[in-house]
Design an enzyme around this catalytic site. Structure first.
Site, PDB file in Angstrom:
ATOM      1  N   GLU A  39     -10.014   0.498  10.032  1.00  0.00           N
ATOM      2  CA  GLU A  39      -9.564  -0.576   9.437  1.00  0.00           C
ATOM      3  C   GLU A  39      -9.245  -2.014   9.460  1.00  0.00           C
ATOM      4  O   GLU A  39     -10.083  -2.937  10.270  1.00  0.00           O
ATOM      5  CB  GLU A  39      -8.142  -0.423  11.081  1.00  0.00           C
ATOM      6  CG  GLU A  39      -6.950  -1.483  10.643  1.00  0.00           C
ATOM      7  CD  GLU A  39      -5.901  -1.711   9.113  1.00  0.00           C
ATOM      8  OE1 GLU A  39      -5.953  -0.416   8.703  1.00  0.00           O
ATOM      9  OE2 GLU A  39      -5.424  -2.854   8.777  1.00  0.00           O
ATOM     10  N   ALA A  42      -5.397  -4.449  11.153  1.00  0.00           N
ATOM     11  CA  ALA A  42      -3.978  -4.257  12.388  1.00  0.00           C
ATOM     12  C   ALA A  42      -4.196  -2.847  12.173  1.00  0.00           C
ATOM     13  O   ALA A  42      -3.428  -2.561  11.295  1.00  0.00           O
ATOM     14  CB  ALA A  42      -3.654  -5.443  11.790  1.00  0.00           C
ATOM     15  N   TYR A  43      -4.167  -1.858  13.506  1.00  0.00           N
ATOM     16  CA  TYR A  43      -4.425  -1.061  12.930  1.00  0.00           C
ATOM     17  C   TYR A  43      -2.257  -0.706  13.469  1.00  0.00           C
ATOM     18  O   TYR A  43      -1.594  -1.239  14.174  1.00  0.00           O
ATOM     19  CB  TYR A  43      -4.326   0.030  14.814  1.00  0.00           C
ATOM     20  CG  TYR A  43      -5.805  -0.469  14.419  1.00  0.00           C
ATOM     21  CD1 TYR A  43      -6.795   0.604  13.412  1.00  0.00           C
ATOM     22  CD2 TYR A  43      -6.266  -0.868  15.873  1.00  0.00           C
ATOM     23  CE1 TYR A  43      -7.844   0.561  14.222  1.00  0.00           C
ATOM     24  CE2 TYR A  43      -7.781  -0.744  15.824  1.00  0.00           C
ATOM     25  CZ  TYR A  43      -8.206  -0.321  15.479  1.00  0.00           C
ATOM     26  OH  TYR A  43     -10.132  -0.317  14.978  1.00  0.00           O
ATOM     27  N   THR A  46       0.893  -1.954   7.794  1.00  0.00           N
ATOM     28  CA  THR A  46       2.583  -2.521   6.985  1.00  0.00           C
ATOM     29  C   THR A  46       3.674  -2.207   8.152  1.00  0.00           C
ATOM     30  O   THR A  46       4.172  -3.036   8.681  1.00  0.00           O
ATOM     31  CB  THR A  46       2.986  -2.415   5.805  1.00  0.00           C
ATOM     32  OG1 THR A  46       2.065  -2.450   5.382  1.00  0.00           O
ATOM     33  CG2 THR A  46       3.970  -2.760   5.239  1.00  0.00           C
ATOM     34  N   CYS A  47       4.013  -1.309   8.236  1.00  0.00           N
ATOM     35  CA  CYS A  47       5.092  -0.396   8.997  1.00  0.00           C
ATOM     36  C   CYS A  47       5.194  -0.854  10.591  1.00  0.00           C
ATOM     37  O   CYS A  47       6.255  -1.719  11.092  1.00  0.00           O
ATOM     38  CB  CYS A  47       5.082   1.040   8.991  1.00  0.00           C
ATOM     39  SG  CYS A  47       6.475   1.606  11.013  1.00  0.00           S
ATOM     40  N   GLY A 277       9.529  -5.766  -4.559  1.00  0.00           N
ATOM     41  CA  GLY A 277       9.759  -4.682  -4.591  1.00  0.00           C
ATOM     42  C   GLY A 277       7.663  -4.636  -4.122  1.00  0.00           C
ATOM     43  O   GLY A 277       7.256  -5.626  -3.221  1.00  0.00           O
ATOM     44  N   ALA A 326       7.782   4.977   5.276  1.00  0.00           N
ATOM     45  CA  ALA A 326       7.025   5.715   6.637  1.00  0.00           C
ATOM     46  C   ALA A 326       7.033   6.442   6.728  1.00  0.00           C
ATOM     47  O   ALA A 326       5.241   7.318   7.099  1.00  0.00           O
ATOM     48  CB  ALA A 326       6.750   4.406   8.204  1.00  0.00           C
ATOM     49  N   HIS A 450      31.456  16.181  21.685  1.00  0.00           N
ATOM     50  CA  HIS A 450      32.640  15.021  21.357  1.00  0.00           C
ATOM     51  C   HIS A 450      32.637  13.706  21.973  1.00  0.00           C
ATOM     52  O   HIS A 450      33.150  14.034  23.207  1.00  0.00           O
ATOM     53  CB  HIS A 450      34.392  15.410  20.993  1.00  0.00           C
ATOM     54  CG  HIS A 450      35.356  14.890  20.564  1.00  0.00           C
ATOM     55  ND1 HIS A 450      35.689  14.367  19.302  1.00  0.00           N
ATOM     56  CD2 HIS A 450      36.223  14.121  21.492  1.00  0.00           C
ATOM     57  CE1 HIS A 450      37.483  13.943  19.705  1.00  0.00           C
ATOM     58  NE2 HIS A 450      37.363  13.485  21.126  1.00  0.00           N
TER      59      HIS A 450
HETATM   60  C1  LIG Z   1      10.132  -5.119   5.746  1.00  0.00           C
HETATM   61  C2  LIG Z   1       9.714  -3.944   5.419  1.00  0.00           C
HETATM   62  C3  LIG Z   1      10.359  -3.524   6.066  1.00  0.00           C
HETATM   63  C4  LIG Z   1      10.019  -1.972   6.197  1.00  0.00           C
HETATM   64  N1  LIG Z   1      11.193  -0.948   6.188  1.00  0.00           N
HETATM   65  C5  LIG Z   1      10.758   0.660   6.862  1.00  0.00           C
HETATM   66  C6  LIG Z   1      11.910   1.377   7.313  1.00  0.00           C
HETATM   67  O1  LIG Z   1      12.889   0.885   7.731  1.00  0.00           O
HETATM   68  N2  LIG Z   1      11.402   2.848   7.179  1.00  0.00           N
HETATM   69  C7  LIG Z   1      10.612   2.800   6.265  1.00  0.00           C
HETATM   70  O2  LIG Z   1      10.176   4.488   6.662  1.00  0.00           O
HETATM   71  N3  LIG Z   1       9.425   2.034   6.039  1.00  0.00           N
HETATM   72  C8  LIG Z   1      10.178   0.947   5.741  1.00  0.00           C
HETATM   73  N4  LIG Z   1       9.032   0.334   4.900  1.00  0.00           N
HETATM   74  C9  LIG Z   1       7.881   1.071   4.476  1.00  0.00           C
HETATM   75  C10 LIG Z   1       7.005   0.912   4.798  1.00  0.00           C
HETATM   76  O3  LIG Z   1       6.374   0.070   6.243  1.00  0.00           O
HETATM   77  C11 LIG Z   1       5.300   1.944   4.092  1.00  0.00           C
HETATM   78  O4  LIG Z   1       6.199   2.891   3.890  1.00  0.00           O
HETATM   79  C12 LIG Z   1       4.016   2.347   5.513  1.00  0.00           C
HETATM   80  O5  LIG Z   1       3.787   1.473   6.060  1.00  0.00           O
HETATM   81  C13 LIG Z   1       3.539   2.699   4.115  1.00  0.00           C
HETATM   82  O6  LIG Z   1       2.373   3.253   5.425  1.00  0.00           O
HETATM   83  P1  LIG Z   1       0.827   4.035   4.706  1.00  0.00           P
HETATM   84  O7  LIG Z   1       0.252   4.164   5.528  1.00  0.00           O
HETATM   85  O8  LIG Z   1       0.866   4.261   3.757  1.00  0.00           O
HETATM   86  O9  LIG Z   1       0.339   1.734   4.605  1.00  0.00           O
HETATM   87  P2  LIG Z   1       0.143   0.625   5.636  1.00  0.00           P
HETATM   88  O10 LIG Z   1       0.969   0.463   6.428  1.00  0.00           O
HETATM   89  O11 LIG Z   1       0.537  -0.389   4.153  1.00  0.00           O
HETATM   90  O12 LIG Z   1      -1.324   0.738   5.936  1.00  0.00           O
HETATM   91  C14 LIG Z   1      -2.476   0.308   5.565  1.00  0.00           C
HETATM   92  C15 LIG Z   1      -3.338  -0.138   5.892  1.00  0.00           C
HETATM   93  O13 LIG Z   1      -4.750   0.000   5.471  1.00  0.00           O
HETATM   94  C16 LIG Z   1      -5.564  -0.874   5.446  1.00  0.00           C
HETATM   95  N5  LIG Z   1      -6.202  -1.197   4.355  1.00  0.00           N
HETATM   96  C17 LIG Z   1      -6.584  -1.757   3.230  1.00  0.00           C
HETATM   97  N6  LIG Z   1      -7.430  -1.606   2.328  1.00  0.00           N
HETATM   98  C18 LIG Z   1      -8.371  -0.879   3.606  1.00  0.00           C
HETATM   99  C19 LIG Z   1      -9.973  -0.649   3.314  1.00  0.00           C
HETATM  100  N7  LIG Z   1     -10.277  -0.716   1.987  1.00  0.00           N
HETATM  101  N8  LIG Z   1     -10.667  -1.163   4.941  1.00  0.00           N
HETATM  102  C20 LIG Z   1      -9.926  -0.743   5.449  1.00  0.00           C
HETATM  103  N9  LIG Z   1      -8.676  -0.842   5.528  1.00  0.00           N
HETATM  104  C21 LIG Z   1      -7.582  -0.989   4.564  1.00  0.00           C
HETATM  105  C22 LIG Z   1      -4.608  -1.697   5.491  1.00  0.00           C
HETATM  106  O14 LIG Z   1      -5.072  -3.156   6.487  1.00  0.00           O
HETATM  107  C23 LIG Z   1      -3.002  -1.636   6.502  1.00  0.00           C
HETATM  108  O15 LIG Z   1      -2.485  -1.777   7.848  1.00  0.00           O
HETATM  109  C24 LIG Z   1       9.168  -1.331   5.464  1.00  0.00           C
HETATM  110  C25 LIG Z   1       8.001  -2.235   4.457  1.00  0.00           C
HETATM  111  C26 LIG Z   1       8.470  -4.119   4.542  1.00  0.00           C
HETATM  112  C27 LIG Z   1       7.474  -4.809   4.277  1.00  0.00           C
END
Ligand SMILES: Cc1cc2nc3c(=O)[nH]c(=O)nc-3n(C[C@H](O)[C@H](O)[C@H](O)COP(=O)(O)OP(=O)(O)OC[C@H]3O[C@@H](n4cnc5c(N)ncnc54)[C@H](O)[C@@H]3O)c2cc1C
Length: 474
Positions: A39, A42-43, A46-47, A277, A326, A450
């Site tokens: 990673e 941060a572990y 985004t979520c 987006g 997520a 209910h």
């Molecule tokens: C404001 C906001 C609200 C949201 N609300 C919701 C919600 O209510 N419900 C929902 O289902 N989804 C929601 N989402 C979407 C959700 O956050 C994402 O769909 C989800 O985090 C995707 O998970 P992921 O593991 O694919 O990617 P991410 O969570 O983006 O994790 C990818 C990770 O990879 C790491 N990384 C990237 N490249 C490298 C590399 N080369 N080497 C090592 N590490 C790397 C990054 O640092 C990051 O930590 C929201 C998003 C935002 C921005």
């Protein structure tokens, strides 16, 4: 430390520790694979750090503050003084707790954690650069890999995010003072959720959306309910106007927009939130080295077993494109791990729900009537208005509906759209029904507590059968 002087080996290399990556790593560890998770930041991704969890904390707290101030009809007269710094500190505490939990869960499953940025060198080797100058790098030999590098906000030309005047969603979730006014560019689910939260906290919010309406894809009637309520909260909508740029206006920003007919307008706000987006982050780990070329929209193509074009390399989560959610990432991560361990796991996208945490919430899963027809079904639709639900009335939240779609001939449940309080929770029942191959009678015939909102789901199913008790049958 000399660059590249450490070399380790692993059966499964997972790149990215968000929901997709950490789910893949934990599941693979449970299945006995030797797993390394890298990673870069941060572990929890985004979520946990800047998405689902922080936004839902802000939405809940703002809803609470707003609710106590607007409960006169229940005989409650109160004032809520919101200390945004305290609210953000509470939110940060939740984030710390959950991200720490991810690390501990990985370790408990025997996952080897490496902090740094991973890049493929060839089909069996990756290099991990540790953060910071002089921190060095290490080489990791792998048998199989999972790419879970997530997504990032789409940049809008003319609106460079500076974290001060021009914010992205991460900045908006960490503000320590409430802006008096906020111009939100983009009326998708993130823009709408954050607009609602800031309006409830007392900010003067304007939403600029280039399309004719906000929340595209959630259904016109659902969107109209959410938009009407947002207007009641004081949010002003500028639909069909594309944001062109901005300029300083004293301490504020003046955002210029253009309509389809070429008319220009401008709106002044203390801060501007750009929420137009997210795009897959497929350029962070040198995919060329394993022979993967992202598609035109920047995502990595996968099959129903999360396999990419490269032998032994899987991809999961936002980096594979829509739906960027997520829970989709968790499921894909789990499938990737199981397939990597030789199990016959497959993805089934029929029952992936989606929710918008606005006021009221929207929950959707499966097909709507048009989608069902397009797939060759003869759909039957059942509906229960929230205004006929005793529980919704006791919550002071009577706007919305539960609508269930099923196959008329067999009764098999095909989908649902729910608008109302806790729609994000209620939709799970219909997701389970689709997953199990349940029929309308299974939902309608299940005794629900209910008074609860879940009774409305059962009544909608009964309505589709012509046996509802609390709403006129069709
Ligand atoms: C404001 C906001 C609200 C949201 N609300 C919701 C919600 O209510 N419900 C929902 O289902 N989804 C929601 N989402 C979407 C959700 O956050 C994402 O769909 C989800 O985090 C995707 O998970 P992921 O593991 O694919 O990617 P991410 O969570 O983006 O994790 C990818 C990770 O990879 C790491 N990384 C990237 N490249 C490298 C590399 N080369 N080497 C090592 N590490 C790397 C990054 O640092 C990051 O930590 C929201 C998003 C935002 C921005």
């Amino acid at each position: 430390m000399v660059v590249g002087d450490i070399s380790t080996g692993t059966e499964l290399l997972v790149i990215g520790g968000g929901p997709g990556g950490y789910a893949a790593a934990i599941r693979a560890g449970q299945l006995g694979l030797d797993v390394t998770l890298v990673e870069a930041d941060a572990y929890g991704g985004t979520c946990l750090n800047e998405g689902c969890i922080p936004s839902k904390a802000l939405i809940h707290a703002s809803g609470l503050a707003h609710a106590v101030e607007h409960a006169e009809s229940m005989g409650i007269h109160a004032r809520a003084d919101v200390d945004l710094r305290g609210l953000v500190a509470w939110k940060d505490g939740i984030v710390d707790r959950l991200t720490g939990g991810v690390e501990r869960l990985c370790e408990a499953s025997g996952v080897n954690l490496i902090e740094g940025r991973a890049e493929f060198v060839d089909g069996n080797t990756a290099r991990v650069a540790h953060g910071g100058e002089g921190q060095g790098s290490e080489s990791v030999e792998f048998e199989r890999a999972v790419v879970a590098t997530g997504s990032r906000p789409v940049e809008l030309p003319g609106f460079e995010v500076d974290g001060e005047r021009i914010l992205d969603s991460s900045d908006a979730l960490s503000l320590e003072a409430l802006p008096e006014s906020l111009c939100v560019v983009g009326g998708g689910y993130i823009g709408m959720e954050l607009s609602t939260a800031f309006a409830k906290l007392g900010a003067d919010v304007t939403v600029v959306e280039a399309l004719d309406d906000v929340l595209p894809g959630y259904g016109d009637d659902a969107t109209a309910i959410v938009r009407d309520r947002a207007e009641e909260l004081g949010i002003e909508f500028r639909r069909g106007e594309a944001a062109q740029g901005w300029a300083e206006a004293g301490d504020d920003a003046r955002v210029t927009t253009e309509t389809g007919a070429g008319e220009t307008n401008s709106y002044t706000a203390e801060r501007v939130l750009v929420a137009v987006g997210r795009e897959p982050a497929a350029d962070t780990c040198n995919l060329e080295a394993v022979g993967i070329e992202p598609s035109e929209d920047g995502s990595i193509e996968t099959d129903d077993a999360t396999r990419t074009a490269a032998e032994g390399v899987h991809a999961v989560g936002d980096v594979t494109g829509e739906p960027m959610l997520a829970h989709a990432a968790y499921r894909e991560g789990r499938v990737a791990a199981e397939v990597a361990a030789g199990e016959p796991a497959r993805l089934d996208h029929r029952a992936i729900p989606a929710a918008v945490f606005t006021d009221p919430e929207i929950g959707t899963v499966g097909l709507d009537a048009e989608g069902a027809e397009a797939e060759g079904f003869d759909p039957v639709v059942g509906e229960m208005p929230m205004g006929s639900s005793g529980r919704a009335l006791t919550l002071g939240a009577e706007t919305g509906f539960v609508r269930i779609v099923a196959d008329a001939e067999t009764g098999f449940v095909l989908g649902a759209r729910i608008v109302g309080p806790d729609a994000s929770e209620l939709i799970a029942e219909v997701g389970l029904a689709i997953e199990m191959g349940a029929r309308l009678g299974d939902i309608a015939g299940t005794v629900h507590v209910h008074p609860t909102l879940s009774e409305a789901v059962a009544e909608a199913a009964a309505n589709a059968q012509g046996t509802a008790l609390h709403t006129p049958n069709r």
